[in-house]
Scaffold this active site. Structure first.
Site, PDB file in Angstrom:
ATOM      1  N   HIS A  61      47.349  31.915  25.003  1.00  0.00           N
ATOM      2  CA  HIS A  61      47.800  32.838  23.962  1.00  0.00           C
ATOM      3  C   HIS A  61      47.222  34.237  24.162  1.00  0.00           C
ATOM      4  O   HIS A  61      46.488  34.503  25.118  1.00  0.00           O
ATOM      5  CB  HIS A  61      47.505  32.287  22.561  1.00  0.00           C
ATOM      6  CG  HIS A  61      46.063  31.975  22.295  1.00  0.00           C
ATOM      7  ND1 HIS A  61      45.114  32.942  22.099  1.00  0.00           N
ATOM      8  CD2 HIS A  61      45.413  30.783  22.170  1.00  0.00           C
ATOM      9  CE1 HIS A  61      43.950  32.387  21.856  1.00  0.00           C
ATOM     10  NE2 HIS A  61      44.098  31.066  21.896  1.00  0.00           N
ATOM     11  N   HIS A 102      43.641  35.093  25.141  1.00  0.00           N
ATOM     12  CA  HIS A 102      43.213  34.871  26.522  1.00  0.00           C
ATOM     13  C   HIS A 102      43.480  36.086  27.404  1.00  0.00           C
ATOM     14  O   HIS A 102      42.917  36.198  28.495  1.00  0.00           O
ATOM     15  CB  HIS A 102      43.943  33.669  27.131  1.00  0.00           C
ATOM     16  CG  HIS A 102      43.592  32.363  26.499  1.00  0.00           C
ATOM     17  ND1 HIS A 102      44.542  31.498  25.999  1.00  0.00           N
ATOM     18  CD2 HIS A 102      42.397  31.775  26.261  1.00  0.00           C
ATOM     19  CE1 HIS A 102      43.946  30.427  25.505  1.00  0.00           C
ATOM     20  NE2 HIS A 102      42.645  30.577  25.642  1.00  0.00           N
ATOM     21  N   LYS A 142      45.739  23.613  25.919  1.00  0.00           N
ATOM     22  CA  LYS A 142      45.978  24.579  24.855  1.00  0.00           C
ATOM     23  C   LYS A 142      46.805  25.732  25.426  1.00  0.00           C
ATOM     24  O   LYS A 142      46.580  26.142  26.569  1.00  0.00           O
ATOM     25  CB  LYS A 142      44.657  25.113  24.289  1.00  0.00           C
ATOM     26  CG  LYS A 142      43.803  24.036  23.620  1.00  0.00           C
ATOM     27  CD  LYS A 142      42.528  24.624  23.065  1.00  0.00           C
ATOM     28  CE  LYS A 142      41.638  23.547  22.455  1.00  0.00           C
ATOM     29  NZ  LYS A 142      40.379  24.104  21.922  1.00  0.00           N
TER      30      LYS A 142
END
Length: 570
Positions: free
Chosen positions: A129, A132, A126
């Site tokens: 983004h 995070h 993933k």
């Protein structure tokens, strides 16, 4: 200012019966306004003890309290307002900072003790983004704060590299995957596959069952399943490392969830041996009804593990490996219940160190009020944000200071610093609505503002060396001249640096250091505008240069603690 608090507490406790130095230290505070002194003692709690009015106690102490470090004492409305000798304060604080330099503000209170900080922990396959960012920069700052105070701090990136989501990704890859696209677009292509799986699974529920079967095969060591899993992991780590390099973040361990696969059976056995594990419709769980919590699920019906299982195994392993004083977990508050559950399971297992497990919960990130979700593809990649911040900073530099040396380096330090500071400028628990405008705003109470104050201090010192051929060497008489309001405000803030760092450590709150840096930068700019430096008389000039140097050192140390660079030119 802590040493002055202790000194005053020692004097006052000697004048009072039944009250110790530590109790007085806890009561002492800093007045909001300079007219009310530098340190104050509210006498209201003492009033109950001695059965006298607060003002009467304040007046008695005012008559008896004296020291060469104290200029005067006033009794006002039940407070003892203490004014320190400004000249002595300036001399002691500035000499201390210039002498300690990079270590100013540090202490050895954690010597011989270890803290483990689990932070960042992105999910494999993933994109990294903006949501995070919070765990990454909060954990990184806490690491630096604990290390600065003498602890051995272990940085752990508990990668989300195991779980049913990999079964979903394998199904998606086998149905719709394209190796050429995967090679070219990496983690972005993995995200597309992940999103497509969830779109299709809404109509074809059998896909979820197929995904669960693939994950069971992973846990059983199936060669094909693990080969695909390794491929997804390697693609992801390459992207993550690029982000960490931009942020200046490093780790001591990348032991993710998969690391504990061979350690979970022992946890399950121990739970069974201690009669904590129950069966419920085929699943295994620990009931927590007595603690007003739902049960902690340990194994699914198919025998596969869950987050509780892996976190318990990880905690036991870390205690055995590092013998930590504290184990700190930095995640968003949506996981509060999860941590409360498995912390309680650790306690029920009989481990006394359960009280050393700490969850630093932070607020969630939304996009204009809409939650971020990788399942729906609703994400803003952190790398895009950082690169835009760097580009915007480069444009500002080209417009304002085109002859600046190392423009690319400074643009990176300031641009990335703006994003980090935007996250750390408010308390961890506060929710953040992400907007490009706020994140890339360099005006006001921002990281670039603090960095510019540091660069300004560096510039003053450099000009003094170039124009006057003078190093920063102040005399006692010169330092004693730093008694104007602007100078004393800066000096008092400099004196509070260590206290602020310790408070940030105890509260697990880096924003305390960020706020301190803003306040010091603002006070320094006031001092800079009100006090001529290079054109002052020699002794005064040297004293003011010494104060500028002390500010430069302290701002640099503060910026370091929150993960920002300190450019010498901007």
């Amino acid at each position: 200012m802590e040493m002055y608090k202790r000194m005053i507490a020692r004097y006052i406790s000697a004048l009072l019966d039944q009250v110790g130095e530590e109790e007085i230290t806890a009561l002492l505070d800093y007045p909001q306004h300079a007219a009310m002194g530098d340190i104050c003692l509210p006498c209201f709690k003492l009033s109950k003890l001695y059965r006298k009015s607060p003002q009467h106690i304040a007046e008695q102490l005012t008559e008896q309290l004296s020291s060469d470090m104290i200029e005067r004492v006033e009794a006002v409305a039940g407070y003892v307002n203490i004014f320190l000798n400004k000249g002595k304060l300036a001399k002691q604080i500035i000499e201390q900072i210039l002498g300690q330099a990079d270590s100013y503000g540090s202490r050895n209170i954690g010597q011989g003790k270890t803290v483990v900080i689990d932070f960042s922990s992105p999910n494999i396959a993933k994109p990294f983004h903006i949501a995070h960012l919070r765990s990454t920069v909060i954990g990184h700052s806490l690491h630096r704060i604990f290390s600065f105070l003498g602890y051995s701090s272990i940085r752990i990136n508990h990668l989300g590299d195991w779980g049913t989501q990999f079964g979903k990704l394998i199904v998606a890859y086998k149905l719709w995957g394209d190796d050429e696209l995967l090679e070219e677009h990496g983690i972005d292509e993995l995200l597309k596959l992940y999103v497509k799986f969830h779109e299709k699974a809404e109509q074809e529920v059998s896909l979820e069952d197929e995904a669960r079967q693939w994950f069971v095969r992973m846990e059983a060591g199936d060669e094909e399943a693990l080969q695909l899993w390794h491929q997804f992991v390697n693609i992801s780590i390459t992207e993550f490392q690029r982000i960490y390099d931009l942020l200046g973040v490093e780790f001591d361990s990348y032991a993710g969830e998969s690391f504990y696969n061979d350690k979970m059976e022992q946890v399950v056995s121990e739970l069974e041996h201690k009669q904590l594990l129950e069966k419920d419709e085929g699943a295994s769980l620990v009931r927590l009804d007595a603690y007003h919590m739902p049960p902690a699920l340990i194994l699914k019906k198919d025998g596969s593990s869950l987050y509780h299982t892996r976190d318990i195994a990880a905690a036991i392993y870390r205690k055995s490996t590092y013998n930590f004083e504290k184990a700190i977990y930095v995640t968003d508050y949506a996981q509060n219940l999860h941590f409360q559950q498995w912390f309680k399971v650790i306690e029920l297992m009989g481990y006394e160190w359960h009280r050393d497990l700490l969850h630093v919960a932070f607020g969630r990130v939304s996009l204009e009020g809409m939650g971020l979700s990788t399942r729906k593809g609703n994400v803003i990649k952190l790398e895009d944000v950082l690169m835009q911040a760097i580009a915007k900073t480069k444009d500002i530099i080209e417009a304002r200071n085109p002859s600046l040396n190392d423009k690319d380096k400074v643009a990176k330090e300031v641009g990335v610093g703006a994003i980090i500071f935007n996250d750390l400028s408010s308390s961890c628990i506060k929710d953040i609505v992400f907007t490009w405008e706020d994140s890339l705003n360099f005006e006001g109470e921002t990281g670039p503002y603090v960095q510019y104050a540091h660069a300004r201090a560096c510039s003053v010192i450099k000009k003094a060396a170039q124009k006057l051929g003078q190093e920063v060497v102040a005399t006692d008489d010169g330092l004693a001249t730093l008694t104007d309001d602007a100078s004393i405000q800066v000096i008092k803030q400099l004196a509070q640096f260590t206290e602020k760092i310790e408070l940030a450590m105890h509260k697990l709150e880096p924003s305390i250091v960020s706020r301190y840096a803003i306040d010091l930068a603002q006070s320094f700019n006031q001092f800079y505008h009100h006090n001529p430096i290079l054109n002052a008389q020699d002794e005064v000039r040297q004293a003011r240069l010494a104060l500028v140097k002390a500010v430069q050192i302290t701002l640099r140390n503060a910026l370091y603690l929150i993960g920002l660079a300190a450019p010498e030119e901007m």
